[in-house]
Motif scaffolding. Structure first.
Motif, PDB file in Angstrom:
ATOM      1  N   MET A   1      30.065  42.836  36.242  1.00  0.00           N
ATOM      2  CA  MET A   1      28.854  43.140  35.489  1.00  0.00           C
ATOM      3  C   MET A   1      29.237  43.799  34.159  1.00  0.00           C
TER       4      MET A   1
ATOM      5  N   THR B   1      39.528  56.553  41.492  1.00  0.00           N
ATOM      6  CA  THR B   1      38.902  55.734  40.457  1.00  0.00           C
ATOM      7  C   THR B   1      39.935  54.745  39.940  1.00  0.00           C
TER       8      THR B   1
ATOM      9  N   ASP C   1      41.123  43.987  43.702  1.00  0.00           N
ATOM     10  CA  ASP C   1      39.762  43.683  44.181  1.00  0.00           C
ATOM     11  C   ASP C   1      38.839  44.893  44.163  1.00  0.00           C
ATOM     12  N   ARG C   2      39.309  46.015  43.609  1.00  0.00           N
ATOM     13  CA  ARG C   2      38.421  47.195  43.570  1.00  0.00           C
ATOM     14  C   ARG C   2      38.513  47.956  42.253  1.00  0.00           C
TER      15      ARG C   2
ATOM     16  N   GLN D   1      36.963  49.523  39.279  1.00  0.00           N
ATOM     17  CA  GLN D   1      35.599  50.005  39.073  1.00  0.00           C
ATOM     18  C   GLN D   1      35.134  49.884  37.625  1.00  0.00           C
TER      19      GLN D   1
ATOM     20  N   ASP E   1      35.378  39.144  34.070  1.00  0.00           N
ATOM     21  CA  ASP E   1      34.357  39.991  34.700  1.00  0.00           C
ATOM     22  C   ASP E   1      34.693  40.248  36.177  1.00  0.00           C
ATOM     23  N   TYR E   2      35.960  40.546  36.436  1.00  0.00           N
ATOM     24  CA  TYR E   2      36.437  40.769  37.801  1.00  0.00           C
ATOM     25  C   TYR E   2      36.165  42.186  38.301  1.00  0.00           C
ATOM     26  N   ALA E   3      35.877  43.101  37.368  1.00  0.00           N
ATOM     27  CA  ALA E   3      35.670  44.497  37.756  1.00  0.00           C
ATOM     28  C   ALA E   3      34.212  44.747  38.127  1.00  0.00           C
ATOM     29  N   GLN E   4      33.970  45.897  38.801  1.00  0.00           N
ATOM     30  CA  GLN E   4      32.583  46.238  39.156  1.00  0.00           C
ATOM     31  C   GLN E   4      31.751  46.470  37.895  1.00  0.00           C
ATOM     32  N   ARG E   5      32.418  47.028  36.853  1.00  0.00           N
ATOM     33  CA  ARG E   5      31.759  47.241  35.544  1.00  0.00           C
ATOM     34  C   ARG E   5      32.750  46.849  34.459  1.00  0.00           C
ATOM     35  N   THR E   6      32.274  46.124  33.460  1.00  0.00           N
ATOM     36  CA  THR E   6      33.158  45.752  32.355  1.00  0.00           C
ATOM     37  C   THR E   6      32.523  46.147  31.032  1.00  0.00           C
TER      38      THR E   6
END
Ligand code: MN
Length: 317
Positions: free
Chosen positions: A1, A76, A97-98, A100, A111-116
Motif C-alpha cells: 500500500m 520494526t 515477507d514482513r 513494514q 509494493d511488497y511492503a505493508q506501507r510504501t
C-alpha cells in the motif's frame, strides 16, 4: 500500500527497535538512506541497525564508521531504496515477507511492503528521506546531512544525469548552507578517487568495449577470470556502466559483470530516449528509464545474443 508523508511520520514516531535493510551490491544512495534514516530515528529516540547482504565498500566509511548499530531483536522492519524484495539478498529470507515500511524512489517498486512511501520522481531515496525529515520537523545532524547528500550526489551522477531534480539542487544548497558538509571531499571520494587496478581496468574496458546494432548498443562484459587476473572486485566495477554510453552513437550501453556463481549482472544505461527499465522488465529486472538492471543466466555468448536481440527489438519500436 502506498502511503503519504504524514502516514510515514506516524509510523516512524510509533516504531521501536528498527532494522533498516539496504539493497545488495550497496551504492551511495542505499547506504546514505540507511545511515541517514538511522540518525533520524536516533533523534526520535528509536534505536536501529542498518543491514546489507554485502559488505559496505570502504569509500563509504565516513557514513558507516560509527557502526551499523547494536544487536537486538528487531520489532520494526524498514527497507530503503529497494524496489523489489529479491534485491535484499540474504535478508529476503529473513525479513522479505514482513517489511513494514519501504522508502523508495523507483517507479518500478513492487509494493511488497505493508506501507510504501514512494516518490517516483525523486532523484534518490535520500531525497525522499530528507524531505520526510523536514516534513516531520526532525533535526538533521551534520552526519545525517552528509549521508543524504551522498545518496543524492551518487544517484544523480554528481547532479549530471537526467534524473536530477530541481529539488536535488535545492537540498544540496541547504546541505552546504546549513550543515557545513564537506561536499568537495565527498564528491572526490565518490567520483574521482580510484584504485590503480581500476585505472588500469578503465583502459582495459575501453579496449574490450563492443559496438553492436550499427553502434547503437555498446557492451562491456567482464568475467570472473578477467576480474581475478586484474585483481579487481565486482564492487570496484560499480560505476562503469555510464562509461558505455560515453561511446559516440550509443543509445543503449550495457555492463555485464559475471558473479561468482556464474550469473551475469547486467547494468543498462540509456543515452537519451530508449527506456531501459522497460527492456530490463522483459528480462526479469527493472529500474529507471535511463538506468536499469537485471540478471541473466547462460554462457557469455548466449547472454550477449539475448541482449542484442532484446535491445534490437526495443530500438525498432
Ligand atoms: Mn537510489
Amino acid at each position: 500500500m502506498f502511503i503519504s508523508f504524514s502516514e510515514a511520520e506516524t509510523f516512524l514516531r510509533n516504531c521501536k527497535d528498527a532494522v533498516i535493510i539496504t539493497h545488495q551490491t550497496p551504492d551511495g544512495d542505499c547506504i546514505g538512506a540507511g545511515f541517514g534514516l538511522k540518525d533520524i530515528l536516533a533523534e526520535l529516540g528509536v534505536r536501529s541497525r542498518v543491514v546489507c547482504s554485502d559488505p559496505f565498500p570502504a569509500r563509504y566509511d565516513f557514513m558507516t564508521k560509527d557502526g551499523a548499530g547494536e544487536d537486538f531483536e528487531p520489532q520494526t522492519i524498514i527497507a530503503v531504496d529497494i524496489a523489489d524484495v529479491s534485491l535484499m539478498g540474504k535478508y529476503e529470507e529473513i525479513y522479505g515477507d514482513r517489511v513494514q515500511l519501504c522508502i523508495d524512489h523507483h517507479i518500478s517498486n513492487k509494493d511488497y511492503a505493508q506501507r510504501t512511501l514512494l516518490r517516483g520522481e525523486a532523484t534518490a531515496a535520500c531525497e525522499v528521506i530528507y524531505d520526510l525529515a523536514k516534513f516531520m520537523g526532525v533535526k538533521v545532524t551534520r552526519h545525517c546531512a552528509m549521508c543524504l547528500y551522498t545518496g543524492i550526489a551518487t544517484d544523480s551522477g554528481c547532479f549530471k544525469y537526467d534524473c536530477t531534480t530541481p529539488r536535488a539542487h535545492e537540498i544540496a544548497a541547504e546541505m552546504m548552507r546549513s550543515y557545513d558538509i564537506n561536499f568537495a571531499r565527498i564528491n572526490r571520494y565518490m567520483f574521482d578517487v580510484k584504485s590503480l587496478g581500476r585505472m588500469k581496468l578503465e583502459g582495459y574496458v575501453s579496449e574490450i568495449m563492443e559496438e553492436h546494432l550499427d553502434g547503437k548498443l555498446a557492451i562491456v562484459a567482464v568475467t570472473q577470470d578477467m576480474m581475478k587476473e586484474l585483481g579487481i572486485t565486482m564492487e570496484e566495477l560499480e560505476g562503469f556502466a555510464p562509461l558505455t554510453i560515453q561511446l559516440e552513437q550509443a543509445e543503449v550501453g550495457v555492463l555485464l559483470r559475471e558473479r561468482e556463481d556464474g550469473v551475469f549482472k547486467c547494468s543498462f544505461r540509456s543515452a537519451w530516449d530508449v527506456n531501459v527499465s522497460a527492456i530490463c522488465q522483459t528480462l526479469g529486472g527493472g529500474g529507471h528509464a535511463k538506468a536499469a538492471g537485471c540478471t541473466m543466466e547462460g554462457s557469455l555468448e548466449e547472454v550477449k545474443a539475448t541482449l542484442i536481440e532484446t535491445v534490437r527489438k526495443a530500438l525498432s519500436e
